[in-house]
Design a protein around this motif. Sequence first.
Motif, PDB file in Angstrom:
ATOM      1  N   THR A 130     -34.131-100.809  21.065  1.00 15.21           N
ATOM      2  CA  THR A 130     -32.728-100.622  21.447  1.00 15.21           C
ATOM      3  C   THR A 130     -32.009 -99.893  20.323  1.00 15.21           C
ATOM      4  OG1 THR A 130     -32.764-102.695  22.694  1.00 15.21           O
ATOM      5  CG2 THR A 130     -30.596-101.774  22.191  1.00 15.21           C
ATOM      6  N   VAL A 131     -31.137 -98.966  20.708  1.00 15.10           N
ATOM      7  CA  VAL A 131     -30.322 -98.233  19.741  1.00 15.10           C
ATOM      8  C   VAL A 131     -28.888 -98.750  19.819  1.00 15.10           C
ATOM      9  CG1 VAL A 131     -29.390 -95.949  19.136  1.00 15.10           C
ATOM     10  CG2 VAL A 131     -31.741 -96.158  19.954  1.00 15.10           C
ATOM     11  N   LEU A 132     -28.275 -98.946  18.663  1.00 15.98           N
ATOM     12  CA  LEU A 132     -26.849 -99.269  18.573  1.00 15.98           C
ATOM     13  C   LEU A 132     -26.153 -98.055  17.989  1.00 15.98           C
ATOM     14  CD1 LEU A 132     -24.414-101.208  18.682  1.00 15.98           C
ATOM     15  CD2 LEU A 132     -25.066-101.954  16.375  1.00 15.98           C
ATOM     16  N   LEU A 133     -25.177 -97.538  18.725  1.00 19.25           N
ATOM     17  CA  LEU A 133     -24.397 -96.390  18.276  1.00 19.25           C
ATOM     18  C   LEU A 133     -22.991 -96.871  17.943  1.00 19.25           C
ATOM     19  CD1 LEU A 133     -25.428 -93.965  21.138  1.00 19.25           C
ATOM     20  CD2 LEU A 133     -26.374 -94.026  18.814  1.00 19.25           C
ATOM     21  N   LYS A 134     -22.635 -96.803  16.685  1.00 19.43           N
ATOM     22  CA  LYS A 134     -21.263 -97.097  16.294  1.00 19.43           C
ATOM     23  C   LYS A 134     -20.529 -95.768  16.384  1.00 19.43           C
ATOM     24  CE  LYS A 134     -22.290-101.155  13.617  1.00 19.43           C
ATOM     25  NZ  LYS A 134     -21.847-101.967  12.490  1.00 19.43           N
ATOM     26  N   VAL A 135     -19.522 -95.729  17.255  1.00 21.75           N
ATOM     27  CA  VAL A 135     -18.880 -94.472  17.616  1.00 21.75           C
ATOM     28  C   VAL A 135     -17.375 -94.536  17.424  1.00 21.75           C
ATOM     29  CG1 VAL A 135     -20.676 -93.989  19.331  1.00 21.75           C
ATOM     30  CG2 VAL A 135     -18.543 -95.085  20.063  1.00 21.75           C
ATOM     31  N   ASP A 136     -16.778 -93.351  17.428  1.00 17.42           N
ATOM     32  CA  ASP A 136     -15.333 -93.229  17.530  1.00 17.42           C
ATOM     33  C   ASP A 136     -15.092 -92.653  18.920  1.00 17.42           C
ATOM     34  OD1 ASP A 136     -12.650 -93.240  16.994  1.00 17.42           O
ATOM     35  OD2 ASP A 136     -12.694 -91.444  15.756  1.00 17.42           O
ATOM     36  N   GLN A 137     -14.608 -93.488  19.821  1.00 18.88           N
ATOM     37  CA  GLN A 137     -14.395 -93.116  21.216  1.00 18.88           C
ATOM     38  C   GLN A 137     -12.973 -92.622  21.401  1.00 18.88           C
ATOM     39  OE1 GLN A 137     -16.397 -93.346  24.208  1.00 18.88           O
ATOM     40  NE2 GLN A 137     -14.620 -92.294  25.039  1.00 18.88           N
ATOM     41  N   SER A 138     -12.819 -91.431  21.980  1.00 20.76           N
ATOM     42  CA  SER A 138     -11.481 -90.946  22.323  1.00 20.76           C
ATOM     43  C   SER A 138     -11.194 -91.348  23.769  1.00 20.76           C
ATOM     44  CB  SER A 138     -11.379 -89.430  22.136  1.00 20.76           C
ATOM     45  OG  SER A 138     -12.226 -88.766  23.031  1.00 20.76           O
ATOM     46  N   GLN A 184     -20.688 -98.880  20.615  1.00 17.26           N
ATOM     47  CA  GLN A 184     -19.724 -99.839  20.098  1.00 17.26           C
ATOM     48  C   GLN A 184     -18.669 -99.085  19.289  1.00 17.26           C
ATOM     49  OE1 GLN A 184     -21.200-102.344  16.874  1.00 17.26           O
ATOM     50  NE2 GLN A 184     -20.087-104.085  17.724  1.00 17.26           N
ATOM     51  N   GLN A 185     -17.391 -99.393  19.521  1.00 20.28           N
ATOM     52  CA  GLN A 185     -16.329 -98.782  18.730  1.00 20.28           C
ATOM     53  C   GLN A 185     -16.509 -99.223  17.277  1.00 20.28           C
ATOM     54  OE1 GLN A 185     -14.065 -96.448  19.489  1.00 20.28           O
ATOM     55  NE2 GLN A 185     -13.228 -96.503  17.422  1.00 20.28           N
ATOM     56  N   HIS A 186     -16.613 -98.264  16.373  1.00 18.84           N
ATOM     57  CA  HIS A 186     -17.008 -98.548  14.987  1.00 18.84           C
ATOM     58  C   HIS A 186     -16.024 -99.424  14.237  1.00 18.84           C
ATOM     59  CE1 HIS A 186     -14.264 -95.950  12.585  1.00 18.84           C
ATOM     60  NE2 HIS A 186     -14.100 -95.381  13.762  1.00 18.84           N
ATOM     61  N   ASP A 187     -14.726 -99.311  14.504  1.00 15.75           N
ATOM     62  CA  ASP A 187     -13.757-100.047  13.699  1.00 15.75           C
ATOM     63  C   ASP A 187     -13.336-101.388  14.291  1.00 15.75           C
ATOM     64  OD1 ASP A 187     -12.419 -98.754  15.754  1.00 15.75           O
ATOM     65  OD2 ASP A 187     -10.894 -97.852  14.467  1.00 15.75           O
ATOM     66  N   GLY A 211     -15.370-103.095  16.771  1.00 14.07           N
ATOM     67  CA  GLY A 211     -16.526-103.858  17.238  1.00 14.07           C
ATOM     68  C   GLY A 211     -16.600-103.985  18.749  1.00 14.07           C
ATOM     69  N   GLU A 212     -15.628-103.401  19.466  1.00  8.62           N
ATOM     70  CA  GLU A 212     -15.609-103.471  20.926  1.00  8.62           C
ATOM     71  C   GLU A 212     -16.846-102.778  21.507  1.00  8.62           C
ATOM     72  OE1 GLU A 212     -12.431-102.188  24.399  1.00  8.62           O
ATOM     73  OE2 GLU A 212     -12.491-101.018  22.546  1.00  8.62           O
ATOM     74  N   VAL A 213     -17.575-103.483  22.380  1.00  8.07           N
ATOM     75  CA  VAL A 213     -18.722-102.892  23.062  1.00  8.07           C
ATOM     76  C   VAL A 213     -18.176-102.059  24.216  1.00  8.07           C
ATOM     77  CG1 VAL A 213     -20.843-103.331  24.345  1.00  8.07           C
ATOM     78  CG2 VAL A 213     -20.253-104.773  22.382  1.00  8.07           C
ATOM     79  N   LEU A 214     -18.478-100.765  24.203  1.00  7.78           N
ATOM     80  CA  LEU A 214     -17.906 -99.830  25.162  1.00  7.78           C
ATOM     81  C   LEU A 214     -18.777 -99.611  26.389  1.00  7.78           C
ATOM     82  CD1 LEU A 214     -16.718 -97.179  22.560  1.00  7.78           C
ATOM     83  CD2 LEU A 214     -15.294 -98.882  23.736  1.00  7.78           C
ATOM     84  N   MET A 215     -20.058 -99.411  26.172  1.00  2.86           N
ATOM     85  CA  MET A 215     -20.932 -99.045  27.277  1.00  2.86           C
ATOM     86  C   MET A 215     -22.390 -99.146  26.859  1.00  2.86           C
ATOM     87  SD  MET A 215     -20.488 -94.895  27.235  1.00  2.86           S
ATOM     88  CE  MET A 215     -22.075 -94.522  27.962  1.00  2.86           C
ATOM     89  N   MET A 216     -23.255 -99.062  27.843  1.00  2.00           N
ATOM     90  CA  MET A 216     -24.688 -98.966  27.628  1.00  2.00           C
ATOM     91  C   MET A 216     -25.178 -97.775  28.446  1.00  2.00           C
ATOM     92  SD  MET A 216     -27.646 -99.487  29.329  1.00  2.00           S
ATOM     93  CE  MET A 216     -29.347 -99.604  28.912  1.00  2.00           C
ATOM     94  N   ALA A 217     -26.041 -96.981  27.866  1.00  2.00           N
ATOM     95  CA  ALA A 217     -26.626 -95.846  28.575  1.00  2.00           C
ATOM     96  C   ALA A 217     -28.055 -95.683  28.053  1.00  2.00           C
ATOM     97  CB  ALA A 217     -25.800 -94.579  28.347  1.00  2.00           C
ATOM     98  N   TRP A 218     -28.699 -94.623  28.453  1.00  2.00           N
ATOM     99  CA  TRP A 218     -30.091 -94.375  28.063  1.00  2.00           C
ATOM    100  C   TRP A 218     -30.181 -93.102  27.237  1.00  2.00           C
ATOM    101  CZ3 TRP A 218     -33.690 -98.001  29.114  1.00  2.00           C
ATOM    102  CH2 TRP A 218     -33.357 -98.962  30.075  1.00  2.00           C
ATOM    103  N   MET A 219     -31.136 -93.080  26.321  1.00  2.00           N
ATOM    104  CA  MET A 219     -31.417 -91.882  25.526  1.00  2.00           C
ATOM    105  C   MET A 219     -32.915 -91.629  25.557  1.00  2.00           C
ATOM    106  SD  MET A 219     -29.163 -92.508  22.088  1.00  2.00           S
ATOM    107  CE  MET A 219     -28.135 -91.083  21.802  1.00  2.00           C
ATOM    108  N   ASN A 220     -33.283 -90.358  25.582  1.00  2.00           N
ATOM    109  CA  ASN A 220     -34.663 -90.017  25.286  1.00  2.00           C
ATOM    110  C   ASN A 220     -34.689 -89.546  23.826  1.00  2.00           C
ATOM    111  OD1 ASN A 220     -33.738 -87.353  25.354  1.00  2.00           O
ATOM    112  ND2 ASN A 220     -34.731 -86.873  27.301  1.00  2.00           N
TER     113      ASN A 220
END
Length: 147
Positions: free
Chosen positions: A100-108, A39-42, A44-53
Motif C-alpha cells: 500500500t502507498v500513502l501519499l501525503k498531498v496538498d489537495q486544492s 491524505q492531506q499533509h497538514d 491528516g484528513e484521509v481524502l481518497m483511495m485510488a490505484w497506481m501502477n
Amino acid sequence: MSGLFHDLERSSSGAPVAIDDLLMAARWNADGLIPAIAQQHDSGEVLMMAWMNRAALEETLATGRVCYWSRSRQAFWRKGETSGQQQHLVEARLDCDGDTVLLKVDQSGPACHTGRRHCFYLRLTPEFGEVDSEPLIPPDTLYGQKR
C-alpha cells in the motif's frame, strides 16, 4: 512478504534503499496495481483511495503531481485534469509489507468527484448509512457536465 521488506524491519532509521529495489519488491496485484491512499499533509484528513501502477507512481515521484491509474478507463489519471482540483505530492511512503502507498498531498479544493472535500462522506452505523457532508462544488459545476 518480500525478503527486502522483511530485512527492512530490522533496519535503522536513515538506512537508504534504492527506489528501483523497493518498487521491484513491492506487492503489485495481478493487474500490476497497488492501492494508494491520499491524505492531506497538514491536517491528516484521509481524502481518497485510488490505484497506481508502477509508471504512475514513478511519474508522481518525478513530477510531484499525483498520477493514478484509472481501472475503468485503463489510462493514467492525473488528479485534477478535468476538475482543476489537483493533488501535489508532499511525501510518499510504502507500508511495511510493500502493498500500500500513502501519499501525503496538498489537495486544492474537493478531492472527490462528487464535489466533496473527501470521498469518505458516507458514515456507517449498524443500522444505516448517513451522508455527512455537502459538496463544496456541485459536480455539474466541477466537471461542466452531468456525470
